[in-house]
Scaffold this motif. Structure first.
Motif, PDB file in Angstrom:
ATOM      1  N   LEU A   4      19.144 -48.215  66.592  1.00 28.13           N
ATOM      2  CA  LEU A   4      19.272 -49.326  67.222  1.00 28.13           C
ATOM      3  C   LEU A   4      20.252 -48.705  68.362  1.00 28.13           C
ATOM      4  O   LEU A   4      20.087 -49.027  69.744  1.00 28.13           O
ATOM      5  N   GLN A   5      21.200 -48.220  67.945  1.00 30.40           N
ATOM      6  CA  GLN A   5      22.492 -47.468  68.973  1.00 30.40           C
ATOM      7  C   GLN A   5      21.799 -46.516  70.026  1.00 30.40           C
ATOM      8  O   GLN A   5      22.146 -46.807  71.067  1.00 30.40           O
ATOM      9  N   ARG A   6      21.058 -45.697  69.418  1.00 30.47           N
ATOM     10  CA  ARG A   6      20.360 -44.882  70.434  1.00 30.47           C
ATOM     11  C   ARG A   6      19.705 -45.468  71.467  1.00 30.47           C
ATOM     12  O   ARG A   6      19.416 -45.162  72.770  1.00 30.47           O
ATOM     13  N   MET A  17      28.108 -34.987  61.275  1.00 31.07           N
ATOM     14  CA  MET A  17      26.910 -35.734  61.341  1.00 31.07           C
ATOM     15  C   MET A  17      27.225 -37.400  61.618  1.00 31.07           C
ATOM     16  O   MET A  17      28.215 -37.865  61.104  1.00 31.07           O
ATOM     17  N   PRO A  18      26.628 -37.753  62.587  1.00 35.13           N
ATOM     18  CA  PRO A  18      26.903 -39.171  63.269  1.00 35.13           C
ATOM     19  C   PRO A  18      26.731 -40.183  62.468  1.00 35.13           C
ATOM     20  O   PRO A  18      27.348 -41.113  62.245  1.00 35.13           O
ATOM     21  N   ALA A  58      17.971 -37.039  66.327  1.00 32.09           N
ATOM     22  CA  ALA A  58      18.802 -36.065  66.771  1.00 32.09           C
ATOM     23  C   ALA A  58      20.113 -36.064  66.015  1.00 32.09           C
ATOM     24  O   ALA A  58      21.030 -35.469  66.130  1.00 32.09           O
ATOM     25  N   ASP A  59      20.130 -37.240  65.017  1.00 24.61           N
ATOM     26  CA  ASP A  59      21.405 -37.314  64.104  1.00 24.61           C
ATOM     27  C   ASP A  59      21.474 -35.915  63.203  1.00 24.61           C
ATOM     28  O   ASP A  59      22.530 -35.698  62.603  1.00 24.61           O
ATOM     29  N   GLY A  60      20.279 -35.210  63.127  1.00 24.44           N
ATOM     30  CA  GLY A  60      20.260 -33.988  62.258  1.00 24.44           C
ATOM     31  C   GLY A  60      20.752 -32.735  62.919  1.00 24.44           C
ATOM     32  O   GLY A  60      20.691 -31.797  62.195  1.00 24.44           O
ATOM     33  N   PRO A  91      16.622 -34.255  58.115  1.00 22.91           N
ATOM     34  CA  PRO A  91      17.894 -33.969  58.069  1.00 22.91           C
ATOM     35  C   PRO A  91      18.885 -35.212  58.874  1.00 22.91           C
ATOM     36  O   PRO A  91      18.487 -35.338  60.131  1.00 22.91           O
ATOM     37  N   GLY A  92      19.885 -35.517  58.324  1.00 29.67           N
ATOM     38  CA  GLY A  92      20.824 -36.360  59.117  1.00 29.67           C
ATOM     39  C   GLY A  92      20.455 -38.057  59.052  1.00 29.67           C
ATOM     40  O   GLY A  92      21.169 -38.720  59.689  1.00 29.67           O
ATOM     41  N   THR A  93      19.236 -38.115  58.475  1.00 26.86           N
ATOM     42  CA  THR A  93      18.712 -39.434  58.477  1.00 26.86           C
ATOM     43  C   THR A  93      18.661 -39.982  57.007  1.00 26.86           C
ATOM     44  O   THR A  93      18.448 -39.393  56.199  1.00 26.86           O
ATOM     45  N   VAL A  94      18.671 -41.205  56.755  1.00 30.27           N
ATOM     46  CA  VAL A  94      18.677 -41.814  55.584  1.00 30.27           C
ATOM     47  C   VAL A  94      17.891 -43.071  55.564  1.00 30.27           C
ATOM     48  O   VAL A  94      17.977 -43.763  56.721  1.00 30.27           O
TER      49      VAL A  94
END
Length: 433
Positions: free
Chosen positions: A320-322, A247-248, A237-239, A308-311
């Motif tokens: 972990l936060q989610r 972007m979170p 979802a961060d993407g 997208p949005g992840t690394v």
């Protein structure tokens, strides 16, 4: 030389213990206890009241060049690859054997129907046309060094921009049977509640992705009774920033600092990319995680990086936060990224801080068992007892190679989507890294 880490809280993979020191020797955890562990000649590391965790495990990634090194710089000491081509896997496994890179386990090529997901990114690769192909497909993956088998059961109905071919249930069942005979765990890619339920009778061991549509009470009960584990991948979802927001990943100062300018720039540009009109229901996915947790389903922390949005590495902390936001207590979320993933995937030598296991440990500044965001405050990482250089990846040839590979993959997907979706060809933005 042995290393004794003192003055720390110790989270052993399942709970916070009363121990305050851990001694590492010969690549293993030699002892867990208190100040008495320190011996003459030891290298002493003062933990300053921080928390020592087992090395984090990302249960769902896709490899890029340099990904194991990038992951380790964020405290991730093991990554589980869920679809990469054999040459990429062999290079990553070799890289992961080095002390400054995460250990790698891979499915190699996943089993999917001709033209099925993820053909747009990875084709050409071997397909599965029916149950008759199962034994040979599994044998070929074993020859490539696969640690587990990935099967894809997804026709695009779960929120993708287009429909696509998919394996059918009898074919998945044949693949599961062949994999289990060969001693391989089977991870099934699904995106909908109905798809998850379809595959339970086949005997799959793990569901990759929590469904993006609401699970009913009966479906939650069926998943729990089947004994399968679920890789959450909520950080996908961060993407998809809501209402044009940022972007979170870049909103987390500790993570953004370690990303460096090149990767931060990629994430910023991804925020401007074209998006299909129908997106996965990330809110439903989070609710599903809470329901599955309450039902006792084993939940694993996985990121699906580099979507997208992840690394690699960084997004484990967002995952972990989610998980905590979805209802897991912080300690349970930590277990999802350590002991539970190790148990499910048969990694008996890691995932816990226990004498005799690998000395893969992470020191963080704070108390992540109470405040999960403290996992981001990584101060030191040891892999098999060797302290990693957390700054070695930034600006390196590995970073440049990873960025180049991501750009090539993205260009390939963009070209395929433009070919199949005329509206994208007319108005899509350039979404390249």
């Amino acid at each position: 030389m042995a290393i004794t880490i003192t003055g720390v809280h110790v989270f052993d993979g399942q709970r916070l213990t009363g121990h305050t020191a851990v001694r590492l020797a010969g690549g293993l955890i030699e002892a867990v206890g208190g100040p008495e562990l320190l011996q003459a000649g030891d290298e002493r590391v003062d933990g300053h009241g921080g928390t020592l965790l087992p090395g984090l495990i990302d249960a769902h990634i896709h490899l890029l060049p340099g990904a194991p090194r990038q992951a380790l710089s964020f405290g991730v000491t093991t990554v589980l690859d869920m679809f990469s081509k054999p040459d990429t896997v062999s290079r990553a496994v070799a890289e992961g054997a080095e002390p400054d890179a995460a250990d790698v386990r891979s499915s190699s090529v996943g089993a999917t129907a001709p033209g099925g997901h993820p053909s747009m990114m990875y084709a050409p690769f071997p397909y599965v046309t029916g149950p008759q192909d199962a034994k040979a497909f599994v044998a070929d993956r074993l020859a490539e060094g696969a640690h587990h088998l990935k099967v894809l059961y997804d026709d695009g109905a779960g929120g993708g921009p287009m429909r696509m071919p998919s394996l059918d249930v009898p074919t998945v069942a044949a693949l599961v049977d062949a994999a289990h005979q060969a001693g391989l765990l089977v991870v099934a890619h699904v995106t909908t509640a109905s798809a998850a339920i379809d595959l339970l009778p086949t005997g799959v061991d793990v569901l990759a992705h929590v469904p993006f549509d609401p699970l009913t009470e009966a479906q939650v009960e069926a998943i729990a009774e089947a004994g399968v584990a679920v890789i959450a991948t909520l950080s996908v979802a961060d993407g998809f920033p809501a209402d044009g927001g940022g972007m979170p990943l870049l909103a987390e100062p500790e993570l953004a600092r370690r990303l460096g300018p090149a990767w931060s720039g990629v994430i910023q540009r991804q925020a401007q990319r074209w998006l299909p009109p129908q997106l996965p229901d990330f809110a439903a996915a989070a609710v599903n995680i809470g329901l599955l947790h309450d039902a006792g389903v084993p939940l694993l922390a996985g990121t699906d990086a580099p979507n997208p949005g992840t690394v690699h590495g960084a997004s484990v902390h967002r995952e972990l936060q989610r998980l905590v936001a979805a209802g897991l207590p912080p300690g349970h979320a930590l277990t999802a990224a350590t002991a539970r993933t190790a148990d499910v995937f048969g990694l008996a030598d890691r995932g816990r801080i226990r004498p005799g296991l690998r000395a893969d440990v992470v020191l963080v500044d704070g108390t992540p068992d109470q405040r999960i965001a403290d996992t981001q405050r990584v101060t030191a990482v040891w892999k098999q007892g060797i302290r990693a250089d957390l700054d070695a990846y930034l600006g390196s040839a590995d970073e440049r190679a990873g960025l180049a590979a991501l750009r090539a993959q993205t260009d390939k997907v963009v070209a395929a989507v433009r070919d199949r979706l005329p509206q994208f060809a007319r108005g899509g933005d350039d979404q390249r890294p």
